[in-house]
Design an enzyme around this catalytic site. Structure first.
Site, PDB file in Angstrom:
ATOM      1  N   GLY A  76       1.421 -37.345   1.742  1.00 17.57           N
ATOM      2  CA  GLY A  76       2.546 -38.274   1.546  1.00 17.57           C
ATOM      3  C   GLY A  76       2.118 -39.517   0.782  1.00 17.57           C
ATOM      4  O   GLY A  76       2.821 -39.995  -0.111  1.00 17.57           O
ATOM      5  N   GLU A 124       8.873 -37.003   5.095  1.00 17.13           N
ATOM      6  CA  GLU A 124       8.895 -36.632   6.514  1.00 17.13           C
ATOM      7  C   GLU A 124       7.489 -36.141   6.827  1.00 17.13           C
ATOM      8  O   GLU A 124       7.100 -35.060   6.403  1.00 17.13           O
ATOM      9  CB  GLU A 124       9.968 -35.571   6.742  1.00 17.13           C
ATOM     10  CG  GLU A 124      10.389 -35.488   8.188  1.00 17.13           C
ATOM     11  CD  GLU A 124       9.680 -34.377   8.895  1.00 17.13           C
ATOM     12  OE1 GLU A 124       8.611 -34.662   9.482  1.00 17.13           O
ATOM     13  OE2 GLU A 124      10.177 -33.249   8.867  1.00 17.13           O
ATOM     14  N   GLU A 183      -3.330 -36.234  14.506  1.00 22.20           N
ATOM     15  CA  GLU A 183      -2.456 -35.062  14.562  1.00 22.20           C
ATOM     16  C   GLU A 183      -3.309 -33.797  14.503  1.00 22.20           C
ATOM     17  O   GLU A 183      -4.038 -33.586  13.547  1.00 22.20           O
ATOM     18  CB  GLU A 183      -1.470 -35.083  13.389  1.00 22.20           C
ATOM     19  CG  GLU A 183      -0.496 -33.931  13.445  1.00 22.20           C
ATOM     20  CD  GLU A 183       0.590 -34.015  12.377  1.00 22.20           C
ATOM     21  OE1 GLU A 183       0.253 -34.140  11.195  1.00 22.20           O
ATOM     22  OE2 GLU A 183       1.777 -33.943  12.743  1.00 22.20           O
ATOM     23  N   GLY A 203       5.296 -32.992   4.947  1.00 19.29           N
ATOM     24  CA  GLY A 203       3.915 -32.534   5.079  1.00 19.29           C
ATOM     25  C   GLY A 203       3.063 -33.592   5.739  1.00 19.29           C
ATOM     26  O   GLY A 203       3.564 -34.396   6.530  1.00 19.29           O
ATOM     27  N   SER A 204       1.789 -33.616   5.388  1.00 24.08           N
ATOM     28  CA  SER A 204       0.853 -34.524   6.058  1.00 24.08           C
ATOM     29  C   SER A 204       0.978 -35.946   5.518  1.00 24.08           C
ATOM     30  O   SER A 204       1.410 -36.157   4.384  1.00 24.08           O
ATOM     31  CB  SER A 204      -0.574 -34.027   5.851  1.00 24.08           C
ATOM     32  OG  SER A 204      -0.929 -34.139   4.490  1.00 24.08           O
ATOM     33  N   CYS A 220       5.995 -31.157  13.374  1.00 19.82           N
ATOM     34  CA  CYS A 220       5.619 -32.546  13.097  1.00 19.82           C
ATOM     35  C   CYS A 220       5.936 -33.460  14.274  1.00 19.82           C
ATOM     36  O   CYS A 220       5.225 -34.418  14.536  1.00 19.82           O
ATOM     37  CB  CYS A 220       6.312 -33.011  11.833  1.00 19.82           C
ATOM     38  SG  CYS A 220       8.035 -32.517  11.763  1.00 19.82           S
ATOM     39  N   LYS A 268       8.885 -26.605  -4.518  1.00 18.68           N
ATOM     40  CA  LYS A 268       7.508 -26.110  -4.474  1.00 18.68           C
ATOM     41  C   LYS A 268       7.215 -25.732  -3.025  1.00 18.68           C
ATOM     42  O   LYS A 268       6.945 -26.591  -2.198  1.00 18.68           O
ATOM     43  CB  LYS A 268       6.551 -27.213  -4.948  1.00 18.68           C
ATOM     44  CG  LYS A 268       5.281 -26.716  -5.635  1.00 18.68           C
ATOM     45  CD  LYS A 268       4.358 -25.912  -4.747  1.00 18.68           C
ATOM     46  CE  LYS A 268       3.519 -26.773  -3.835  1.00 18.68           C
ATOM     47  NZ  LYS A 268       2.764 -25.952  -2.854  1.00 18.68           N
TER      48      LYS A 268
HETATM   49  P1  NAI Z   1      -0.034 -30.808   3.103  1.00 14.40           P
HETATM   50  O1  NAI Z   1       0.713 -32.060   3.326  1.00 14.40           O
HETATM   51  O2  NAI Z   1      -1.280 -30.899   2.286  1.00 14.40           O
HETATM   52  O3  NAI Z   1       0.918 -29.726   2.419  1.00 14.40           O
HETATM   53  C1  NAI Z   1       2.334 -29.765   2.460  1.00 14.40           C
HETATM   54  C2  NAI Z   1       2.892 -29.425   1.092  1.00 14.40           C
HETATM   55  O4  NAI Z   1       2.418 -30.371   0.141  1.00 14.40           O
HETATM   56  C3  NAI Z   1       2.470 -28.055   0.557  1.00 14.40           C
HETATM   57  O5  NAI Z   1       3.532 -27.508  -0.204  1.00 14.40           O
HETATM   58  C4  NAI Z   1       1.322 -28.408  -0.359  1.00 14.40           C
HETATM   59  O6  NAI Z   1       1.120 -27.454  -1.379  1.00 14.40           O
HETATM   60  C5  NAI Z   1       1.791 -29.717  -0.942  1.00 14.40           C
HETATM   61  N1  NAI Z   1       0.713 -30.580  -1.453  1.00 14.40           N
HETATM   62  C6  NAI Z   1      -0.571 -30.662  -1.023  1.00 14.40           C
HETATM   63  N2  NAI Z   1      -1.240 -31.579  -1.736  1.00 14.40           N
HETATM   64  C7  NAI Z   1      -0.378 -32.089  -2.638  1.00 14.40           C
HETATM   65  C8  NAI Z   1      -0.469 -33.093  -3.647  1.00 14.40           C
HETATM   66  N3  NAI Z   1      -1.608 -33.746  -3.888  1.00 14.40           N
HETATM   67  N4  NAI Z   1       0.632 -33.392  -4.368  1.00 14.40           N
HETATM   68  C9  NAI Z   1       1.791 -32.759  -4.130  1.00 14.40           C
HETATM   69  N5  NAI Z   1       1.945 -31.805  -3.201  1.00 14.40           N
HETATM   70  C10 NAI Z   1       0.870 -31.469  -2.468  1.00 14.40           C
HETATM   71  O7  NAI Z   1      -0.359 -30.168   4.514  1.00 14.40           O
HETATM   72  P2  NAI Z   1      -1.328 -28.931   4.855  1.00 14.40           P
HETATM   73  O8  NAI Z   1      -2.554 -29.017   4.018  1.00 14.40           O
HETATM   74  O9  NAI Z   1      -0.521 -27.692   4.788  1.00 14.40           O
HETATM   75  O10 NAI Z   1      -1.692 -29.220   6.378  1.00 14.40           O
HETATM   76  C11 NAI Z   1      -2.645 -30.208   6.735  1.00 14.40           C
HETATM   77  C12 NAI Z   1      -2.164 -31.007   7.929  1.00 14.40           C
HETATM   78  O11 NAI Z   1      -0.983 -31.707   7.588  1.00 14.40           O
HETATM   79  C13 NAI Z   1      -1.768 -30.188   9.142  1.00 14.40           C
HETATM   80  O12 NAI Z   1      -2.846 -29.860   9.940  1.00 14.40           O
HETATM   81  C14 NAI Z   1      -0.812 -31.127   9.829  1.00 14.40           C
HETATM   82  O13 NAI Z   1      -1.516 -32.069  10.594  1.00 14.40           O
HETATM   83  C15 NAI Z   1      -0.125 -31.825   8.689  1.00 14.40           C
HETATM   84  N6  NAI Z   1       1.191 -31.208   8.372  1.00 14.40           N
HETATM   85  C16 NAI Z   1       2.327 -31.808   8.793  1.00 14.40           C
HETATM   86  C17 NAI Z   1       3.543 -31.214   8.555  1.00 14.40           C
HETATM   87  C18 NAI Z   1       4.819 -31.836   9.000  1.00 14.40           C
HETATM   88  O14 NAI Z   1       5.805 -31.127   9.159  1.00 14.40           O
HETATM   89  N7  NAI Z   1       4.875 -33.127   9.177  1.00 14.40           N
HETATM   90  C19 NAI Z   1       3.657 -29.917   7.887  1.00 14.40           C
HETATM   91  C20 NAI Z   1       2.414 -29.393   7.432  1.00 14.40           C
HETATM   92  C21 NAI Z   1       1.243 -30.019   7.693  1.00 14.40           C
END
Ligand code: NAI
Ligand code: MG
Length: 491
Positions: free
Chosen positions: A242, A259, A394, A237-238, A293, A184
């Site tokens: 997580g 991660e 973050e 992701g966030s 990250c 996804k």
């Molecule tokens: P997110 O963690 O919400 O999204 C990452 C992935 O998870 C995307 O594919 C999203 O569609 C999916 N996702 C979102 N909600 C979900 C759920 N309830 N169940 C399953 N999958 C889900 O991160 P987002 O909204 O893109 O960014 C928000 C903040 O997260 C950023 O400002 C940053 O601080 C952090 N982040 C950290 C990352 C890292 O590499 N550690 C990468 C992206 C964001």
């Protein structure tokens, strides 16, 4: 400026399920944009729970079917073929990542070694997996050994900050170990994962082994994370998402690797090679506009050089060219989305309200063509205290929080005072200090006199709320394997 790219042919992008390119069951689509210009790049199928069901069923069939008969060398050959195809099309991938999420083209081109290196590393590992024969102490004659078996159907959920490499980081170990995947991609940047899936088919990956369901996190992502027939979720992701992934895993106790985010300390001692440390500490945050990250966003600087050093980092940051990532001169591209722009500019305001002093940057850029995109310049905040939100949360933007310290014990303690533990940096010429810090920092990576070094063979992952499980290295393959003990009575 309209960008011409072979993948952007005006047609709506479909999802890959069971070897077929399908529309969402609902018929819905969503737009993906170029964050430098705001223009729509493509419409993409908006998958949800029903599409996840179809994809998981296809992945299960493939796992139980022909894929389970593939020998390690056959999986290796496929991975090597995918690597060759990615190498063939690397320019196209670089441009597509740049258009879809904004990173400078110099950066997405430089991903070549990493993308191809990962695929070839996993290819190598495919024929190096093995169990163990273990001596036991039971009476009589008993042989005991272990088998390593693929965990099964893997749900892979990735963010937008490096779409090509993130997709490879999930698909690679799955193919190496004999798992099947439902990927996804992030809704902000779904295009390269779809193109990579085309190459997987071209390379001979059997139908259903790699599936890609595009869509939103709350619908498609959540359905995948909670699906009762998914054996493992690999998430990047966030930390908040997580946590919801872990909750969603409880239904069938699926395995999870995470991660997540960070607020990594980057520690500069007065004895460091400052000519290296200035750009090193700068790019530890400004690379990819801070959307990494493990970015070294808490810059601890020894007090006696604090003013000089932070001033030099600010001067360095002003030399960086901010602009549309497709321009080869650009060093810092836009943020990925309006949402991220709002988030980062909020933190710029919070920093000022908390009493931090911006030495560089500090406001969104809106001059000329930049008004249409999501541009924030490299920003350096001085006079930051540990308890400020900009020192604890973050931001995920090009924002350094610079904090003074006086001695090594103190900086160890303060450096570790965060809920996260992903990356960390140390700049010193003193080998004793380097070793002490390497042990004392509670984080998955410690970079000494460098930052963000990564290699397919070296494990990467988090302590504390930066998640668990490791990606890259032999450890990564274990995340996709079950261990089975076999006992044979031989007398
Ligand atoms: P997110 O963690 O919400 O999204 C990452 C992935 O998870 C995307 O594919 C999203 O569609 C999916 N996702 C979102 N909600 C979900 C759920 N309830 N169940 C399953 N999958 C889900 O991160 P987002 O909204 O893109 O960014 C928000 C903040 O997260 C950023 O400002 C940053 O601080 C952090 N982040 C950290 C990352 C890292 O590499 N550690 C990468 C992206 C964001
Ligand atoms: Mg989100």
């Amino acid at each position: 400026m309209t960008q011409v790219h072979p993948f952007l042919d005006g047609k709506a992008k479909r999802m890959l399920i069971g070897g077929k390119w399908l529309e969402a069951a609902s018929g819905k689509t969503f737009e993906t944009h170029n964050p430098a210009t705001g223009e729509v790049l493509a419409r993409v199928a908006e998958g949800d729970a029903e599409d996840i069901d179809r994809a998981v069923a296809a992945a299960r069939d493939a796992f139980n079917g022909p894929w389970s008969k593939f020998k390690p060398a056959q999986r290796q050959a496929i991975l090597l073929k995918v690597a060759d195809l990615v190498e063939r099309d690397i320019e196209e991938f670089a441009a597509l990542d740049t258009l879809d999420m904004g990173a400078p083209i110099t950066r997405t081109r430089a991903n070549r070694a990493r993308a191809i290196g990962m695929l070839r590393f996993y290819a190598g590992m495919a024929t190096a997996l093995h169990g163990e024969t273990i001596e036991n102490s039971l009476p009589g004659e008993m042989v005991s050994f272990t088998l390593k078996e693929p965990v099964g159907v893997v749900g892979a959920i990735i963010p937008w900050n490096g779409p090509l490499t993130a997709a490879i980081w999930k698909i690679g170990p799955a193919l190496a170990t004999g798992c099947t995947v439902v990927l996804k991609p992030a809704e902000e940047a779904p295009l390269t994962p779809l193109r990579l899936a085309e190459l997987c088919l071209e390379a001979g990956v059997p139908p259903g082994v790699v599936n890609v369901v595009t869509g939103f996190g709350e619908t498609a992502g959540a359905a995948l994370a909670g699906h009762p027939d998914v054996d493992k979720v690999a998430f990047t992701g966030s930390h908040l998402t997580g946590q919801s992934i872990i909750r969603a895993s409880a239904g069938n106790l699926k395995r999870v690797s995470l991660e997540l985010g960070g607020k990594s300390p980057d520690i500069v001692f007065a004895d460091a090679d400052l000519a290296q440390a200035v750009p090193g500490a700068g790019m530890a945050v400004f690379a990819n506009s801070g959307q990494i990250c493990s970015a070294g966003t808490r810059l601890f600087v020894e007090k006696k050089i604090y003013d000089e050093f932070v001033g030099r980092v600010a001067d360095f940051s002003k030399t960086l060219r901010v602009g549309d990532g497709i321009d080869p001169q650009t060093q810092v591209g836009p943020l990925v989305s309006q949402e991220q722009l709002t988030r980062v500019t909020n933190y710029l305001n919070i920093g000022r309200q908390e009493g931090a002093r911006p030495l560089a940057g500090g406001d969104r850029l809106t001059e000329g063509a930049m008004a249409k995109g999501f541009f924030v310049p490299p920003t350096v905040f001085a006079d930051v205290r540990d308890d400020m939100r900009i020192a604890q949360e973050e931001i995920f933007g090009p924002v350094i929080s610079a904090i003074p310290f006086t001695d090594i014990e103190e900086v160890i303690q303060r450096g570790n005072q965060t809920q996260f533990g992903l990356g960390s940096g140390v700049w010193t010429r003193d080998v004793g200090k380097a070793h002490r810090l390497a042990k004392a920092i509670r984080a998955g990576s410690v970079w000494i006199n460098c930052y963000q070094a990564m290699d397919p063979a070296v494990p990467f992952g988090g302590y504390k709320m930066s998640g668990y499980g490791r990606e890259s290295g032999v450890q990564h393959l274990e995340e996709y394997l079950n261990v089975k003990a076999v006992w044979i009575k031989t007398d």
